[in-house]
Design an enzyme around this catalytic site. Structure first.
Site, PDB file in Angstrom:
ATOM      1  N   GLY A  16       0.781  -1.242   0.000  1.00 25.26           N
ATOM      2  CA  GLY A  16       0.000   0.000   0.000  1.00 25.26           C
ATOM      3  C   GLY A  16       0.803   1.277   0.000  1.00 25.26           C
ATOM      4  N   MET A  92      -3.469  -7.475  -7.133  1.00 26.75           N
ATOM      5  CA  MET A  92      -2.876  -8.680  -7.714  1.00 26.75           C
ATOM      6  C   MET A  92      -3.901  -9.628  -8.333  1.00 26.75           C
ATOM      7  SD  MET A  92       0.241  -8.042  -7.271  1.00 26.75           S
ATOM      8  CE  MET A  92       1.052  -9.600  -7.595  1.00 26.75           C
ATOM      9  N   ARG A  93      -4.924  -9.069  -8.954  1.00 27.84           N
ATOM     10  CA  ARG A  93      -5.889  -9.918  -9.664  1.00 27.84           C
ATOM     11  C   ARG A  93      -6.137  -9.317 -11.044  1.00 27.84           C
ATOM     12  NH1 ARG A  93      -9.337 -13.331  -6.808  1.00 27.84           N
ATOM     13  NH2 ARG A  93     -11.125 -12.900  -8.149  1.00 27.84           N
ATOM     14  N   ASN A 109      -3.961   1.729 -13.787  1.00 31.92           N
ATOM     15  CA  ASN A 109      -3.083   0.790 -13.098  1.00 31.92           C
ATOM     16  C   ASN A 109      -1.663   1.332 -13.111  1.00 31.92           C
ATOM     17  OD1 ASN A 109      -2.256  -1.787 -11.946  1.00 31.92           O
ATOM     18  ND2 ASN A 109      -1.395  -2.276 -13.955  1.00 31.92           N
ATOM     19  N   HIS A 111       2.215   0.053 -13.044  1.00 35.51           N
ATOM     20  CA  HIS A 111       2.966  -1.189 -13.309  1.00 35.51           C
ATOM     21  C   HIS A 111       4.467  -0.878 -13.279  1.00 35.51           C
ATOM     22  CE1 HIS A 111       3.618  -5.221 -14.911  1.00 35.51           C
ATOM     23  NE2 HIS A 111       4.582  -4.677 -15.632  1.00 35.51           N
ATOM     24  N   ASP A 147      -2.228  -5.762 -18.984  1.00 38.58           N
ATOM     25  CA  ASP A 147      -1.185  -4.730 -18.846  1.00 38.58           C
ATOM     26  C   ASP A 147      -0.879  -3.998 -20.154  1.00 38.58           C
ATOM     27  OD1 ASP A 147      -0.810  -5.093 -16.108  1.00 38.58           O
ATOM     28  OD2 ASP A 147       0.817  -6.531 -16.365  1.00 38.58           O
TER      29      ASP A 147
HETATM   30  C1  GRF Z   1       4.087  -1.532  -7.206  1.00 44.87           C
HETATM   31  O1  GRF Z   1       5.389  -1.845  -7.616  1.00 44.87           O
HETATM   32  C2  GRF Z   1       3.164  -1.454  -8.393  1.00 44.87           C
HETATM   33  O2  GRF Z   1       3.782  -0.952  -9.535  1.00 44.87           O
HETATM   34  C3  GRF Z   1       2.787  -2.892  -8.600  1.00 44.87           C
HETATM   35  O3  GRF Z   1       2.654  -3.426  -7.313  1.00 44.87           O
HETATM   36  C4  GRF Z   1       3.465  -2.670  -6.411  1.00 44.87           C
HETATM   37  C5  GRF Z   1       2.551  -2.165  -5.349  1.00 44.87           C
HETATM   38  O4  GRF Z   1       3.243  -1.520  -4.327  1.00 44.87           O
HETATM   39  N1  GRF Z   1       1.586  -3.008  -9.406  1.00 44.87           N
HETATM   40  P1  GRF Z   1       2.419  -0.852  -3.134  1.00 44.87           P
HETATM   41  O5  GRF Z   1       1.453  -1.922  -2.604  1.00 44.87           O
HETATM   42  O6  GRF Z   1       1.677   0.325  -3.685  1.00 44.87           O
HETATM   43  O7  GRF Z   1       3.448  -0.470  -2.122  1.00 44.87           O
END
Ligand code: GRF
Length: 205
Positions: A16, A92-93, A109, A111, A147
């Site tokens: 987060g 993560m989905r 999103n 990435h 993505d």
């Molecule tokens: C980040 O690296 C983001 O790019 C990827 O997941 C990670 C999330 O980090 N999708 P956080 O939970 O915001 O610290």
């Protein structure tokens, strides 16, 4: 969307830090938005503790027959909290058409690579193993592709000799937060135009 504060729905699954950056920027008055709700697909996600004063819920995937039904529940919660823009921040989905159609061009999103290179999981490790010399981070609109939705903004990050996955991930993360805040600000100001898959940042509408 340009005449009022944007209400964000943030989907998370883990640490987060991007959520925390959003919450801090709103509190500091530099992001004209409100966090309407935070929804986590993981019960133990520390992101659930980083929502500030906003409601944050764990929505258990095990409680739904399939991904579409799960996304239907998310859409109901997002609508109930008046969400205008959905932000996937370490979510993560894979999302289904149920969510994509309900929020067409209103889901973004973050990435950790320069898409279209290194989509999917562990993008930083993919870049290292490929021997890339430059990687980075991308904020893009989410569509039915994995993505590969229209790119809003990117920041390049060098890969240095001796980098480990965690060192590189940290260097990229440092760039992710301002990139995501900037993209949300552009949406909030109504500055983004999508033509085909090309996003342009125009002036005020
Ligand atoms: C980040 O690296 C983001 O790019 C990827 O997941 C990670 C999330 O980090 N999708 P956080 O939970 O915001 O610290």
């Amino acid at each position: 969307m340009s005449d009022r504060r944007l209400t964000l729905g943030i989907l998370v699954s883990g640490r987060g830090s991007n959520l925390a950056a959003i919450v801090s920027a709103i509190a500091a008055g530099i992001l004209p938005a409100t966090v309407g709700v935070v929804l986590s697909s993981k019960k133990e996600a520390s992101a659930l503790q980083k929502a500030g004063d906003s409601p944050a819920y764990f929505v258990d995937p095990a409680g739904y027959a399939d991904r579409a039904e799960y996304d239907g529940a998310l859409v109901s919660l997002l609508k109930a909290h008046g969400v205008d823009l959905v932000v996937l921040a370490g979510y993560m989905r894979w999302v289904t058409p149920v969510l994509i159609e309900a929020y067409r061009h209103r889901i973004i999103n973050i990435h950790p690579s320069l898409l279209p290179a290194f989509p999917g999981l562990r993008a930083q490790r993919q870049a290292l193993e490929h021997g890339a010399k430059v990687t980075g981070c991308t904020v893009h609109f989410v569509d039915e592709t994995a993505d590969q939705g229209p790119i809003i903004a990117q920041t390049a990050v060098p890969i240095l000799e001796g980098d480990t996955e965690s060192v590189l991930s940290e260097r990229i993360l440092h760039e992710e937060h301002p990139l995501l805040l900037s993209a949300i600000s552009h949406v909030a100001a109504g500055r983004l135009r999508i033509t085909g898959r090309v996003v342009s940042v125009g002036g005020m509408p």
